[in-house]
Design an enzyme around this catalytic site. Structure first.
Site, short mmCIF file in Angstrom:
data_model
loop_
_atom_site.label_atom_id
_atom_site.label_comp_id
_atom_site.label_asym_id
_atom_site.label_seq_id
_atom_site.Cartn_x
_atom_site.Cartn_y
_atom_site.Cartn_z
N ASP A 70 1.06 -1.11 0.09
CA ASP A 70 0.05 0.11 0.11
C ASP A 70 0.80 1.27 -0.11
O ASP A 70 2.17 1.08 0.21
CB ASP A 70 -1.01 0.05 1.24
CG ASP A 70 -0.34 -0.48 2.57
OD1 ASP A 70 0.85 -0.20 2.64
OD2 ASP A 70 -1.14 -0.56 3.33
N ASN A 138 -9.61 -1.31 12.46
CA ASN A 138 -11.02 -1.34 11.75
C ASN A 138 -11.10 -2.52 10.77
O ASN A 138 -12.03 -2.59 10.32
CB ASN A 138 -11.32 -0.20 11.22
CG ASN A 138 -10.25 -0.02 9.85
OD1 ASN A 138 -9.47 -0.30 9.77
ND2 ASN A 138 -10.76 1.04 9.01
N HIS A 140 -9.09 -3.34 8.38
CA HIS A 140 -8.38 -3.21 6.97
C HIS A 140 -6.98 -4.10 6.85
O HIS A 140 -6.41 -4.24 7.80
CB HIS A 140 -8.21 -1.74 6.73
CG HIS A 140 -7.03 -1.47 7.13
ND1 HIS A 140 -7.10 0.24 7.52
CD2 HIS A 140 -5.53 -1.51 7.70
CE1 HIS A 140 -5.81 0.54 8.12
NE2 HIS A 140 -4.84 -0.52 8.06
N GLU A 145 -10.13 -0.56 3.24
CA GLU A 145 -10.93 -0.14 4.41
C GLU A 145 -12.29 -0.83 4.19
O GLU A 145 -12.85 -1.01 3.09
CB GLU A 145 -10.99 1.67 4.21
CG GLU A 145 -9.61 2.18 4.43
CD GLU A 145 -9.25 2.32 5.57
OE1 GLU A 145 -9.45 1.47 6.36
OE2 GLU A 145 -8.58 3.54 5.89
C1 GLP Z 1 -1.60 0.53 8.30
C2 GLP Z 1 -1.38 -0.07 6.88
C3 GLP Z 1 -1.24 -1.35 6.75
C4 GLP Z 1 -0.70 -2.11 8.11
C5 GLP Z 1 -1.84 -1.70 9.28
C6 GLP Z 1 -1.52 -2.16 10.58
O1 GLP Z 1 -2.49 1.71 8.38
N1 GLP Z 1 -2.09 0.44 5.82
O2 GLP Z 1 -0.60 -2.07 5.60
O3 GLP Z 1 -0.58 -3.55 7.94
O4 GLP Z 1 -2.24 -0.36 9.05
O5 GLP Z 1 -0.46 -1.46 11.01
P1 GLP Z 1 0.38 -1.77 12.42
O6 GLP Z 1 1.14 -3.06 12.23
O7 GLP Z 1 1.33 -0.62 12.45
O8 GLP Z 1 -0.48 -1.86 13.54
#
Ligand code: GLP
Length: 244
Positions: A70, A138, A140, A145
């Site tokens: 992403d 949430n 995702h 999303e």
């Molecule tokens: C972010 C990214 C994801 C990531 C997720 C969890 O917004 N878009 O690719 O895997 O949220 O992030 P984290 O591991 O920092 O909790």
């Protein structure tokens, strides 16, 4: 489609080691595997452990073909918030993977054309061998999303207020968070031959349970991963049952 394997580790360190073992076993069988690589905080320990092994000569990830998961929309390469840059720093460079072996997402001009080209690159590579994913509070995955259904392709999306808030952990105050993203679609993630979903800490407990045990639904995009052929959830105790 088999039920997910659930690996519960004592703490974040153990999770990172177990994740590195998991990736290393796939790479041992297929050194030039195609790997989709998440940024975010959770997989950083796993990547650091792989980097240590690469340095020690006990693991060689240099032939991997990397696919970006992403990106923020409209962001320049030199911007410190570039998720492409984060992918290079955390995974590609420590594993000595040549940048030509990285398939990146578009972030600026012609995003629809760049997304279609990205999906063609996935198809030309024969699909994804391993997707290493985190989960948002949430539900995702990538920037898919809620609601994101299983047929979504790589595309530009609007980030939810929850995600914008959660992403301030990386870059400071909310004004620094770009409000639109580009993400690999659910269809590519579900088609990956192996999926490794990592989650750590009590903040992820409720969403991990909904994703793994609740209804499979576009409202919790991570739950759709249960339709993939081979899914492993790798969590620490805090993220699984809230207990240390
Ligand atoms: C972010 C990214 C994801 C990531 C997720 C969890 O917004 N878009 O690719 O895997 O949220 O992030 P984290 O591991 O920092 O909790």
């Amino acid at each position: 489609m088999a039920p997910p394997s659930i690996l519960v580790q004592r703490d974040y360190d153990d999770l990172s080691h177990a994740g590195a073992d998991f990736v290393a076993s796939i790479v041992a069988a297929r050194p030039d595997a195609t790997v989709l690589v998440a940024t975010g905080e959770t997989p950083m320990g796993l990547y650091a452990e792989l980097a240590l092994r690469q340095k020690a000569g006990t693991f060689d990830g240099s032939r991997l073909r990397v696919f970006q998961l992403d990106e923020y929309a409209g962001i320049a390469d030199q911007d410190r918030r570039s998720l492409y840059g984060w992918t290079l720093r955390a995974f590609v460079d420590p594993l000595r993977i040549p940048h030509e072996r990285v398939v990146r997402l578009p972030s600026r001009s012609d995003i629809p054309g760049g997304c279609a080209a990205y999906d063609r690159s996935v198809a030309d590579a024969g699909g994804i061998d391993l997707a290493i994913l985190g989960i948002g509070v949430n539900g995702h995955v990538g920037f898919n999303e809620p609601p994101s259904d299983r047929w979504t392709t790589t595309r530009e999306v609007e980030l939810t207020p929850e995600t914008i808030r959660a992403n301030t952990r990386y870059w400071g105050q909310e004004e620094r968070i770009v409000r639109r993203g580009v993400t690999v679609g659910m269809t590519t993630l579900i088609s990956a031959r192996r999926v490794l979903l990592v989650a750590s800490g009590t903040g992820k407990r409720d969403i991990v349970r909904r994703a793994m045990l609740g209804p499979v639904s576009a409202e919790v995009p991570a739950s759709l991963l249960r339709e993939a052929d081979d899914v492993t959830l790798l969590v620490d105790r805090l993220a699984w049952n809230g207990m240390a």
